[in-house]
Motif scaffolding. Sequence first.
Motif, PDB file in Angstrom:
ATOM      1  N   GLU A   1       4.631  10.616  -0.481  1.00 18.06           N
ATOM      2  CA  GLU A   1       5.282   9.303  -0.511  1.00 18.06           C
ATOM      3  C   GLU A   1       6.447   9.232   0.263  1.00 18.06           C
ATOM      4  O   GLU A   1       6.744   8.331   0.812  1.00 18.06           O
ATOM      5  CB  GLU A   1       5.067   9.009  -2.131  1.00 18.06           C
ATOM      6  CG  GLU A   1       3.711   8.847  -2.496  1.00 18.06           C
ATOM      7  CD  GLU A   1       3.092   7.858  -1.595  1.00 18.06           C
ATOM      8  OE1 GLU A   1       3.420   6.647  -1.221  1.00 18.06           O
ATOM      9  OE2 GLU A   1       1.840   8.247  -1.362  1.00 18.06           O
ATOM     10  N   LYS A   2       7.404  10.294   0.077  1.00 15.41           N
ATOM     11  CA  LYS A   2       8.653  10.298   0.521  1.00 15.41           C
ATOM     12  C   LYS A   2       8.762  10.114   2.120  1.00 15.41           C
ATOM     13  O   LYS A   2       9.418   9.414   2.895  1.00 15.41           O
ATOM     14  CB  LYS A   2       9.749  11.352   0.271  1.00 15.41           C
ATOM     15  CG  LYS A   2      10.899  11.262   0.245  1.00 15.41           C
ATOM     16  CD  LYS A   2      11.699  12.392  -0.399  1.00 15.41           C
ATOM     17  CE  LYS A   2      12.258  13.359   0.755  1.00 15.41           C
ATOM     18  NZ  LYS A   2      12.101  14.680   0.619  1.00 15.41           N
TER      19      LYS A   2
ATOM     20  N   LYS B   1       2.165   4.938  17.679  1.00 15.94           N
ATOM     21  CA  LYS B   1       3.106   5.134  16.541  1.00 15.94           C
ATOM     22  C   LYS B   1       2.390   5.662  15.178  1.00 15.94           C
ATOM     23  O   LYS B   1       3.043   6.584  14.615  1.00 15.94           O
ATOM     24  CB  LYS B   1       4.020   3.935  16.129  1.00 15.94           C
ATOM     25  CG  LYS B   1       4.937   3.436  17.131  1.00 15.94           C
ATOM     26  CD  LYS B   1       5.557   2.010  16.882  1.00 15.94           C
ATOM     27  CE  LYS B   1       6.381   1.423  17.949  1.00 15.94           C
ATOM     28  NZ  LYS B   1       6.849   0.306  17.638  1.00 15.94           N
ATOM     29  N   VAL B   2       1.339   5.052  14.727  1.00 15.98           N
ATOM     30  CA  VAL B   2       0.782   5.843  13.618  1.00 15.98           C
ATOM     31  C   VAL B   2      -0.030   7.085  14.000  1.00 15.98           C
ATOM     32  O   VAL B   2       0.260   7.914  13.153  1.00 15.98           O
ATOM     33  CB  VAL B   2      -0.729   4.752  13.385  1.00 15.98           C
ATOM     34  CG1 VAL B   2      -1.512   5.229  12.218  1.00 15.98           C
ATOM     35  CG2 VAL B   2      -0.284   3.190  12.924  1.00 15.98           C
TER      36      VAL B   2
ATOM     37  N   GLU C   1       3.958  -2.930   7.217  1.00 18.74           N
ATOM     38  CA  GLU C   1       3.342  -4.087   7.097  1.00 18.74           C
ATOM     39  C   GLU C   1       1.932  -4.071   7.639  1.00 18.74           C
ATOM     40  O   GLU C   1       1.092  -4.640   7.335  1.00 18.74           O
ATOM     41  CB  GLU C   1       3.845  -5.171   7.994  1.00 18.74           C
ATOM     42  CG  GLU C   1       3.981  -5.121   9.349  1.00 18.74           C
ATOM     43  CD  GLU C   1       4.896  -6.443  10.085  1.00 18.74           C
ATOM     44  OE1 GLU C   1       4.187  -7.463   9.641  1.00 18.74           O
ATOM     45  OE2 GLU C   1       5.602  -6.153  10.753  1.00 18.74           O
ATOM     46  N   PHE C   2       1.625  -2.994   8.388  1.00 13.99           N
ATOM     47  CA  PHE C   2       0.372  -2.626   8.771  1.00 13.99           C
ATOM     48  C   PHE C   2      -0.369  -1.464   8.094  1.00 13.99           C
ATOM     49  O   PHE C   2      -1.440  -1.074   8.413  1.00 13.99           O
ATOM     50  CB  PHE C   2       0.032  -2.280  10.249  1.00 13.99           C
ATOM     51  CG  PHE C   2       0.883  -3.330  11.393  1.00 13.99           C
ATOM     52  CD1 PHE C   2       0.092  -4.563  11.413  1.00 13.99           C
ATOM     53  CD2 PHE C   2       1.987  -3.059  11.680  1.00 13.99           C
ATOM     54  CE1 PHE C   2       0.835  -5.614  12.050  1.00 13.99           C
ATOM     55  CE2 PHE C   2       2.742  -4.048  12.694  1.00 13.99           C
ATOM     56  CZ  PHE C   2       2.283  -5.325  12.641  1.00 13.99           C
TER      57      PHE C   2
ATOM     58  N   ASP D   1       9.516   7.025   4.953  1.00 12.24           N
ATOM     59  CA  ASP D   1      10.405   7.188   5.903  1.00 12.24           C
ATOM     60  C   ASP D   1       9.757   7.199   7.304  1.00 12.24           C
ATOM     61  O   ASP D   1      10.310   6.234   8.108  1.00 12.24           O
ATOM     62  CB  ASP D   1      10.817   8.863   5.772  1.00 12.24           C
ATOM     63  CG  ASP D   1      11.982   9.202   6.725  1.00 12.24           C
ATOM     64  OD1 ASP D   1      12.655   8.347   7.140  1.00 12.24           O
ATOM     65  OD2 ASP D   1      11.745  10.490   7.294  1.00 12.24           O
ATOM     66  N   LEU D   2       8.537   7.471   7.503  1.00 12.46           N
ATOM     67  CA  LEU D   2       8.099   7.468   8.732  1.00 12.46           C
ATOM     68  C   LEU D   2       7.520   6.102   9.118  1.00 12.46           C
ATOM     69  O   LEU D   2       7.586   5.305  10.254  1.00 12.46           O
ATOM     70  CB  LEU D   2       6.785   8.252   9.085  1.00 12.46           C
ATOM     71  CG  LEU D   2       7.277   9.694   9.308  1.00 12.46           C
ATOM     72  CD1 LEU D   2       5.982  10.907   8.758  1.00 12.46           C
ATOM     73  CD2 LEU D   2       7.792  10.158  10.562  1.00 12.46           C
ATOM     74  N   PHE D   3       7.004   5.436   7.639  1.00  8.76           N
ATOM     75  CA  PHE D   3       6.338   4.065   8.111  1.00  8.76           C
ATOM     76  C   PHE D   3       7.496   3.039   8.433  1.00  8.76           C
ATOM     77  O   PHE D   3       7.407   2.188   9.329  1.00  8.76           O
ATOM     78  CB  PHE D   3       5.717   3.692   6.985  1.00  8.76           C
ATOM     79  CG  PHE D   3       4.031   4.155   6.956  1.00  8.76           C
ATOM     80  CD1 PHE D   3       3.735   5.312   7.776  1.00  8.76           C
ATOM     81  CD2 PHE D   3       3.064   3.555   6.242  1.00  8.76           C
ATOM     82  CE1 PHE D   3       2.603   5.657   7.925  1.00  8.76           C
ATOM     83  CE2 PHE D   3       1.833   3.918   6.316  1.00  8.76           C
ATOM     84  CZ  PHE D   3       1.407   5.147   7.048  1.00  8.76           C
ATOM     85  N   THR D   4       8.753   3.182   7.619  1.00 17.28           N
ATOM     86  CA  THR D   4       9.674   2.414   7.877  1.00 17.28           C
ATOM     87  C   THR D   4      10.081   2.802   9.363  1.00 17.28           C
ATOM     88  O   THR D   4      10.604   1.789  10.101  1.00 17.28           O
ATOM     89  CB  THR D   4      10.984   2.542   7.066  1.00 17.28           C
ATOM     90  OG1 THR D   4      10.123   2.857   5.665  1.00 17.28           O
ATOM     91  CG2 THR D   4      11.861   1.520   7.052  1.00 17.28           C
TER      92      THR D   4
END
Lengths: 268, 378
Positions: free
Chosen positions: A137-138, A167-168, A151-152, A142-145
């Motif tokens: 989760e951490k 990016k994903v 948002e996706f 981190d990576l998603f931000t």
Amino acid sequence: MDEVFDLEENAENVLVARDLKKTFKLSRKQKKLEKSVTGLKTAVDGLSFAARRGEIYGLLGPNGAGKTTTLRMLATLIKPDEGDAEVNGYSVLKEPDKARSKLGFLTSELKPDEFFTPNYMFDFFSALHGVSEADREKRKLDLFTRFGIGEFAETKIADLSTGMKQKVSIAISLVHDPEFIIFDEPTNGLDVLTAKAVTDFLLELKQRGKTILLSTHIFSLVEKICDRVGVIIDGKMSLEGNVKELTKEKNLEEVFFDLYAARKGGKE
Amino acid sequence: MKSFWTIVKKELSRFFHDKRLLMALFLPGILIYAVYSLIGGGLIDSLTAVDEDYSYKLYTLNAPAGFAEELGLDDERWKIVEIEADEAEKIKTKIEEQEADLYLEFTPAFEFSGGEGTGIAVYYNTAKTESSAAYGLIGALISAKQFDSPKFTTLPFDLVKDEDMTAMLFSSIGPMLVLVFLFSGCASIAPESIAGEKERGTFATMLVTPVKRSYIALGKIVSLSILSVLSGFCSFLGLTLSLPKLMGDLGGSGLSAYGFGDYMMLLGVVISSVLLIVAIISVVSTLANSVKEATSMVGPLTLVVVVMGVATMFGGGGEWYWHLIPIYNSALAMSDVFSLSGSALNVLVTIGANLLYATGLSLLLAKMFDSEKIVSGS
Ligand SMILES: Nc1ncnc2c1ncn2[C@@H]1O[C@H](COP(=O)(O)OP(=O)(O)OP(=O)(O)O)[C@@H](O)[C@H]1O
Ligand SMILES: [Mg+2]
């Protein structure tokens, strides 16, 4: 060829590749295309190099030089015919499972299943890498931000733009926070903005002490972000060195052309 | 082991969220129901064939002297036994139990030229191929006689037991159908799950994780098996529901003829067959580089399954070693269970053999996942 580094003495080598060699059997169609008589193609021909902790190492070479083949051997997707490589001390031949747990492989060849959402895929690969829920989760946050994936997170990957997919892919390849990151053609097919986001991220990873090996045929990319470079032509290491030192007098492109002319001229 | 379940879960959710794949999974069952409801009882006639040198067991009561010659019955093929009146019930039970073929009960002092009030009652059992064939033959001969002297009457009695009717139907066509359904159910999903992942480049992403290749192989096989069993079950349901229509006017009490033990044996055979079929199709799908290629490779295999299934209707199978032949054994074992003559040994041999082959193929699959040529498809 000169010994540019000492494989045995430098303990801080995260990657050590020794005399890697890979020969492919060509199909009938490929044989015609390559004008090969033997039906064999030596893609990588006795390649040795090492990447030190915390550096970005660039493998530079023209199309068909054997870059991708080399990276695939290091990522344990294919086995070298000769030679071996160690990732964090684990042999890719003898302990591929352990080597895999220490490396992340990013390439357009490897795609997350587009049927699922970034969130699902992140959790899936975290589970396969045995990442704990808290760490997961951490890192996800981190990576998603970092990449604006948030948002996706619940959108099917298939419905995302090419840049966002890339990016994903990157985020998902790094679920296990690997020490050593292999990146094949990091900026291929990306617009300048996405490409910049990716190269910035690579520099950031370097800041965090990660070791990165990338392949490219783009000279400017090497000049911009690589600490050291290895120039591969026809599966052989033609030149290796510190990027700053190599480009003292001429730019990398000119260095390469001189080298190429010398090699090809000498051959024929 | 945890990663194995992760893979299974992902595979399953992949399928349950994709309408197209769900359709592929359940369509065979729906089609079967539609098709068999339409063609109805047409299948049954094609299943009656009697061995060349079989001799019919015919019992008679009050038969007029020389009636065999009169009807033109060939001694070689007919074993005729005249009985006493008090044995009649025993003989009828024999026919019901499929131990005798035909029983003709003549009215006392019957003569072919006899008048009103004389006649023949004919007892037979449609569940026994030989019995219904004998009925057909004698029936034709007697009708010819009746044409000469139309005064006497004939009364046919079919002594078939309801459950035998069901058994006969299931044992002759059921196994092949079930196998074909299981196979086509699996063939509709495995290529997508393996060759499809290779084609789309999502397979290699799993190969660069530390998960053991054998776990990936196992994860694929188990999830595909779960889906295939579901698909097979749907097909089975389709078949069961269309059964009353398939049997037409002949009646029968459907599946209630089978007991708990029969269902358990059937379940064992079906599950082990599914595992084997999944393993076979997975191996084939791994060899292929695209879904299209995989589907075209699986096509001919479907034909093999049909042939194997049909072969059990004619070929041998009583001895246990017949149950070592893959696919054929499943059809045989199901046929045994369906016809209510399942031998526990044969069923066990079948299940054991299937599991053995499936395990072997799974190991092969894990090996194949380790082979770069097969996985990267060059
Ligand atoms: N699986 C394969 N079968 C046969 N030949 C192959 C295979 N993979 C690569 N090759 C050949 O090996 C050589 C090196 O290929 P490779 O993909 O490693 O080059 P590259 O340096 O990555 O090139 P590019 O810049 O075009 O990506 C090429 O000639 C290629 O055709
Ligand atoms: Mg390449």
